[in-house]
Design an enzyme around this catalytic site. Sequence first.
Site, mmCIF file in Angstrom:
data_model
loop_
_atom_site.group_PDB
_atom_site.id
_atom_site.type_symbol
_atom_site.label_atom_id
_atom_site.label_comp_id
_atom_site.label_asym_id
_atom_site.label_seq_id
_atom_site.Cartn_x
_atom_site.Cartn_y
_atom_site.Cartn_z
ATOM 1 N N CYS A 288 0.823 -1.270 0.095
ATOM 2 C CA CYS A 288 -0.078 0.160 -0.088
ATOM 3 C C CYS A 288 1.077 1.339 0.020
ATOM 4 O O CYS A 288 0.015 2.152 -0.176
ATOM 5 C CB CYS A 288 -1.251 0.343 1.402
ATOM 6 N N HIS B 65 -4.523 7.362 6.191
ATOM 7 C CA HIS B 65 -3.994 6.247 5.291
ATOM 8 C C HIS B 65 -5.450 5.426 5.446
ATOM 9 O O HIS B 65 -6.046 5.566 4.457
ATOM 10 C CB HIS B 65 -3.100 5.079 6.109
ATOM 11 N N HIS C 2 -9.587 1.356 -0.752
ATOM 12 C CA HIS C 2 -8.191 1.166 -0.894
ATOM 13 C C HIS C 2 -7.502 0.576 -1.939
ATOM 14 O O HIS C 2 -7.967 -0.444 -2.324
ATOM 15 C CB HIS C 2 -8.111 0.226 0.140
#
Length: 389
Positions: free
Chosen positions: A159, A283, A317
């Site tokens: 990520c 995040h 995401h």
Amino acid sequence: MQQPLFISHYAMINALGRDNQSIKRNLLAGNQSGIVSNDTLLNEGPIFVGAVQGELPTLNDRAIEFQTRNNQLAALAIAQLADPIAELKQQYGAQRIAVIVGTSTSGIAQGEQAMKARHAQGEFPSEYHYQQQEMDNLAQFICSELGLQGIALTLSTACSSSAKAFATAQEMIASGLADAAIVGGVDSLCGMTVNGFSALASTSAGVSNPSSRNRDGINLGEAAALCIVQKQGRVKLLGVGESSDAHHMSAPHPQGEGAAAAMTAALNAASYQASDVDYVNLHGTATPKNDEMEAIAVATVFGKDTPCSSSKGMIGHTLGAAGATEVGLCWLLIGGSDYAPHIWDGQQDESLPAINLVAVGTQHPTKITTCLSNSFAFGGNNVSVLIGL
């Protein structure tokens, strides 16, 4: 003294839209219409994902190894940057423009489809080539499309992949290996990631709900985000902070030590104080452990007043594309007065430190000049990117 670098142009495609104007409009409105139910990706049934809507460019006339959905998304972003890239080539030459991008899926979806065909028919289909799945496929495709001949790297640190690309671009330009860089990331939806995160009990049963006491996981998403980093422009790349706490293979440090270290390193790189930052892009995955540790880390570094939000309830995401996508959302906010809203059910988790989660319509008293964006990955690979005027 090192010459400052700027992010001069940005191109994005995600669940909020296919151009900067649409994305900004939908972002500020808190539009969640791009989070949709999909019944083909998860083995156990339907799941909500952040999907790019509409037709994508066909790549049927490209080399077979470039014919992937990942590259179709990339092609949309590349087209938006064609003119400024042509100017850079004229200025510096094709050998002096680096391509530094991140991905975590590449063309895995094509491999999945090919395996299904092989099981059904006994052989791989003619439109499949194993190089479609290679991580470096993305950087090579961008070079091929734009006629670039410089350094080309694809980073894959889960990520944080496309956030780390900004640090690598800084290093390449500072060392004299390039005069400018195309930086970003692309990831496309595929069964591997959806089923993998589901197996980790990290996916949401509905639409993700970051920071809420009712949060239960992420929605996976897909996106392309590419920008130009060079020595002139409007928005500065002020600093990139990296850390590796290596607490656990898939869980963050519970006290957010690595996250706090990355944010502090970004501030220190720019010689900024926490009070100089107008907005923090979280995040904000909506998993129990991430949101807990990030609230602790943000409260530690910034206190409880700095406006912040997570965009993942609107775009999902986007994994390897998340870093560049969310830096891009910050880039859209710079110079304006509107904050990106935190979209959730408003049910505060009293066990988390209080941080300033901004609602739809919240504005800065004057204008937003400095933003920090967080990207935290498996293995404790943490990156914070600071940009501003």
